[in-house]
Design a protein around this motif. Structure first.
Motif, short mmCIF file in Angstrom:
data_model
loop_
_atom_site.label_atom_id
_atom_site.label_comp_id
_atom_site.label_asym_id
_atom_site.label_seq_id
_atom_site.Cartn_x
_atom_site.Cartn_y
_atom_site.Cartn_z
N GLY A 1 0.82 -1.21 0.00
CA GLY A 1 0.00 0.00 0.00
C GLY A 1 0.85 1.26 0.00
O GLY A 1 0.53 2.25 -0.68
N LEU A 2 1.95 1.22 0.76
CA LEU A 2 2.84 2.38 0.83
C LEU A 2 3.48 2.66 -0.53
O LEU A 2 3.51 3.81 -0.99
CB LEU A 2 3.92 2.12 1.89
CG LEU A 2 4.92 3.25 2.15
CD1 LEU A 2 4.20 4.48 2.65
CD2 LEU A 2 5.95 2.79 3.17
N PHE A 3 3.98 1.62 -1.18
CA PHE A 3 4.61 1.82 -2.48
C PHE A 3 3.59 2.20 -3.55
O PHE A 3 3.92 2.91 -4.50
CB PHE A 3 5.38 0.57 -2.89
CG PHE A 3 6.68 0.40 -2.17
CD1 PHE A 3 7.62 1.41 -2.16
CD2 PHE A 3 6.97 -0.77 -1.49
CE1 PHE A 3 8.82 1.26 -1.48
CE2 PHE A 3 8.16 -0.93 -0.81
CZ PHE A 3 9.10 0.09 -0.81
N ALA A 4 2.36 1.72 -3.39
CA ALA A 4 1.32 2.11 -4.35
C ALA A 4 1.03 3.61 -4.26
O ALA A 4 0.71 4.25 -5.26
CB ALA A 4 0.05 1.31 -4.08
N LEU A 5 1.18 4.18 -3.07
CA LEU A 5 0.94 5.61 -2.88
C LEU A 5 2.15 6.46 -3.24
O LEU A 5 2.04 7.68 -3.36
CB LEU A 5 0.56 5.88 -1.42
CG LEU A 5 -0.81 5.37 -0.96
CD1 LEU A 5 -0.96 5.58 0.55
CD2 LEU A 5 -1.93 6.08 -1.70
N SER A 6 3.33 5.82 -3.39
CA SER A 6 4.55 6.59 -3.60
C SER A 6 4.56 7.33 -4.93
O SER A 6 5.34 8.26 -5.11
CB SER A 6 5.77 5.66 -3.52
OG SER A 6 5.76 4.70 -4.58
N GLY A 7 3.70 6.92 -5.86
CA GLY A 7 3.62 7.65 -7.12
C GLY A 7 2.95 9.00 -6.97
O GLY A 7 3.17 9.91 -7.76
N ALA A 8 2.10 9.12 -5.92
CA ALA A 8 1.38 10.38 -5.70
C ALA A 8 1.94 11.18 -4.54
O ALA A 8 1.73 12.39 -4.45
CB ALA A 8 -0.10 10.08 -5.45
N ILE A 9 2.66 10.52 -3.62
CA ILE A 9 3.21 11.17 -2.44
C ILE A 9 4.72 10.99 -2.44
O ILE A 9 5.21 9.88 -2.66
CB ILE A 9 2.62 10.56 -1.15
CG1 ILE A 9 1.10 10.73 -1.14
CG2 ILE A 9 3.22 11.20 0.08
CD1 ILE A 9 0.42 10.01 0.00
#
Length: 748
Positions: free
Chosen positions: A214-222
């Motif tokens: 989940g963290l890496f999935a959000l890393s594209g936006a954050i």
């Protein structure tokens, strides 16, 4: 809360196939999202509002060519004076020309044109300017940069590319698997069952997988800093294993008392699960509370770690009951399985064929409680600490006080290449620059002069140059570089001392003070060294505020749990002892260099700026874990009629084994990160491992029972008006047990 979790635990066990399938879908879905949406992590540390950051923002707006990442190629000739020969100059020019061909490079400066040649004619520095920031430099560009000077190297020259452009994401490899392996061994020893140990570890790994995906999935936006995923992985593994351990241990205890499987799981989640939920909430609150210091990269780190802890809690109270349902009686040691029937429920032994339930027509045995064994180490240790409570308290306080002494010498800074692992490209370049030019050349500063027009800037530059040159500890000031419109000038400043030297920090403040009165232009000091100083100072200023917030929060939360005034105060003071001793040991090893070889530290230096505040937030949550698991049983027995002394002994006796296992697991997981080469991650893993060990074994399992015994029943005093005002969160499941006892009574 206990009643709600009791129902959740029973429901998850009875619908275990559905629960397991849901978590599997979540894991796979987030894994695919991470693979497709993952973005790069940031290796820089920005600090909005500081002078150094304002200078960078101004450069990005008015002088973008000078706002990108910089590199410094250090070159050493085979012999002194060789750079003065035509052959030597040809080699330097060849390397300079080669640097301009590296993808992403705007320009490379010939050292003979700017005087970047050592007096002995053996060393030269080639400045390389990239178009984008350090985080925008691709791996391919970085590799091409590191290959510079291959022909010269073959001729006996030393060519060492360095600079901020080499900043890269720390690699997580196989070394931290050592901590996981040790944790698995501890689980096997604790449970005496490979199934129980393996299932607990599997549950934790699934939680970590979900959280990290989940963290890496959000890393594209954050934008994530490079250390944020490492911290999230550390905490996710540690608390995931511990939380599963607590629930499994309580479930096994319930089975040994003859309670049917679904009821045993429900009660385990309702009691131990309540403590897990509360403990996880304290960790999440402490980590999310890092946002109050208003430092973006620290906020992101805290929220990333808080997210993985939240997932660990959810997995523990939902997936763990499902896995326990699949495991059946195999969670018990082999010698106990045949003597303890595991039935799905008291009235439906054959409702589901999963696990090792009793067969059709086989009646369940009545619930019996085996005689309590009070000869275990936990009970013996509790009796010893309560009997000699005064000496135990004094020795504990004196010992932790002595360990805390080095913390008075603690210095904070951002890491520089001088503390990079020996043999790394950044360290080789740093050492070569220091050898040929002195330590100041590894921490260059930049003065940005921005006027309303070119004339104002042109008038201000000579004044700024003269003032900076007269500042103590300034070695040299480079000629100004002007933006195309002439409104912005950039002056390089070389100190005599290294980036993390206290004298350099003093020089930075002196320069800012001396140029503060310049009229007609904004004069701002920046550079990696100045950024590190600004960040360290802002974090140091925020540390007391955050510490007060955490201590106040701990007192309030524990007052809700234990219905006491003195117990929370005692817990907060114990937490402060843990933090002080942990700081002291970490300073002694990583800053002063004592026993540095044991942790594989090449070069001691200041602690990373955000380590103290991050350590406080994490240790607060973990310390509350052990406080809740130990002291909640003391309160439970005291409320049910035991003397304060006996309740203290019982709480320690019942909780010592599982808390010991939990602390060993956390220490092992955090300790596994000490084997990484990155000194920042190494110091974080070391500090957390030491902090957990001190808090669990010295504070919670030694000083706490001694203090509780000394206080006696006064420990549980709470004014009536405060008792009425505080909500009852029922962490121990007191209301749940009363409700279940009434249900049994009615059924009888």
């Amino acid at each position: 809360m206990a009643t709600l979790l009791y129902r959740l635990g029973r429901g998850s066990m009875r619908r275990r196939r559905l629960v397991a399938a849901i978590w599997l879908v979540v894991l796979v879905g987030l894994g695919l999202a991470a693979a497709t949406l993952r973005g790069p992590t940031a290796s820089n540390f920005s600090m909005p509002g500081t002078e150094s950051q304002r200078a960078l923002d101004l450069l990005d707006e008015q002088f973008p060519a000078a706002a990108g990442a910089t590199g410094t190629v250090a070159v050493k000739a085979p012999a002194p004076g060789q750079l003065g020969t035509p052959e030597g100059q040809a080699v330097i020019q060849s390397i300079t020309q080669e640097a301009t061909t590296v993808p992403g490079v705007l320009a490379a400066v010939d050292p003979f044109q700017v005087g970047s040649v050592s007096p002995d004619g053996q060393y030269a520095l080639i400045q390389v300017q990239f178009s984008g920031g350090a985080d925008q430099v691709t791996d391919e560009q970085r590799e091409a940069y590191e290959r510079l000077g291959a022909d010269a190297t073959a001729q006996g020259w030393q060519v060492a590319p360095g600079g901020e452009v080499l900043n890269s994401e720390p690699e997580v490899g196989s070394t931290e698997a050592i901590g996981v392996a040790v944790a698995l061994i501890v689980l096997v020893v604790t449970f005496g069952s490979l199934v129980a140990a393996g299932m607990t570890m599997l549950n934790a790994l699934i939680g970590v997988g979900v959280g990290m995906a989940g963290l890496f999935a959000l890393s594209g936006a954050i934008e994530l800093t490079s250390t944020a995923p490492i911290l999230a992985l550390m905490l996710g593994l540690a608390v995931g294993i511990d939380y599963s351990l607590f629930i499994t241990s309580r479930y096994r205890q319930n089975l040994l008392e003859g309670i049917p499987a679904d009821e045993a799981i429900g009660r385990a989640v309702g009691t131990a699960g309540s403590a897990v939920t509360f403990a996880g909430a304290t960790v999440v609150i402490a980590l999310a509370g890092l946002a109050v210091v208003n430092i973006p990269f620290l906020t992101v780190m805290g929220l990333a770690a808080a997210g993985t802890v939240t997932v660990a809690v959810l997995v523990a109270i939902t997936l763990q009951p499902a896995l326990l349902g699949f495991a059946g009686r195999r969670v018990l040691p082999r010698r106990l399985r045949s003597s303890v029937p595991v039935v799905l429920s008291a009235d439906a032994a054959t409702a589901d064929g999963d696990g090792d339930e009793t067969g059709p027509g086989e009646p369940s045995k009545p619930a019996t409680t085996a005689g309590e064994d009070k000869s275990t180490f936990g009970f013996r240790w509790a009796r010893l600490t309560t009997r000699f409570r005064i000496p135990v308290i004094l020795v504990g306080l004196l010992g932790l006080g002595l360990l805390a002494l080095p913390s008075s010498d603690m210095r904070l800074a951002l890491p520089d290449a001088g503390t990079a692992p020996v043999g790394s490209a950044a360290r080789v370049s740093n050492d070569l620059i220091t050898e040929g030019f002195g330590p100041g050349f590894t921490g260059r500063l930049a003065v940005v002069v921005a006027g309303d027009d070119a004339a104002a800037t042109s008038a201000a530059v000579p004044q700024v140059t003269a003032l900076v040159q007269r500042t103590d500890n300034v070695l040299a000031v480079a000629p100004p570089q002007l933006s195309p419109d002439g409104r912005t000038a950039l002056l390089g400043v070389i100190p005599q001392t290294g980036p993390t030297d206290p004298a350099t920090e003093t020089m930075v403040h002196d320069i800012r003070t001396s140029v503060g009165g310049i009229q007609g232009a904004d004069v701002l000091l920046t550079g990696v060294t100045a950024i590190g100083i600004d960040i360290s100072e802002k974090l140091s200023d925020a540390l007391p505020i955050y510490l007060a917030l955490v201590v106040g929060l701990s007192i309030l939360l524990l007052m809700l749990v234990f219905r006491s005034v003195l117990v929370p105060v005692k817990a907060a003071l114990g937490f402060l002892l843990t933090v002080a001793a942990t700081f002291g040991i970490t300073v002694a090893v990583f800053q002063q260099g004592h026993l540095a070889d044991l942790v594989g530290l090449d070069t001691p230096g200041p602690l990373i700026s955000f380590l103290p505040i991050l350590l406080i937030g994490i240790l607060f949550g973990l310390a509350m874990d052990y406080e809740v698991f130990l002291v909640s049983r003391m309160r439970e027995d005291f409320v049910h009629g035991d003397t304060a002394q006996q309740a203290t002994i019982n709480g320690m006796g019942h909780g010592a084994r599982v808390v010991t296992a939990a602390a060993l697991i956390m220490t092992s997981v955090f300790g596994g990160f000490v084997f990484l080469d990155d000194p920042v991650i190494k110091s974080m893993g070391f500090a957390l491992a030491i902090g957990v060990a001190i808090d669990a074994f010295v504070v919670r399992m030694t000083i706490v029972p001694a203090v509780m015994s000394l206080l006696g029943k006064v420990a549980w005093w709470l004014p009536r008006w405060l008792d009425r005002a505080l909500p009852n969160v029922d962490i121990e499941g007191e209301k749940l047990r009363a409700k279940l006892d009434d249900k049994v009574g009615v059924g009888a």
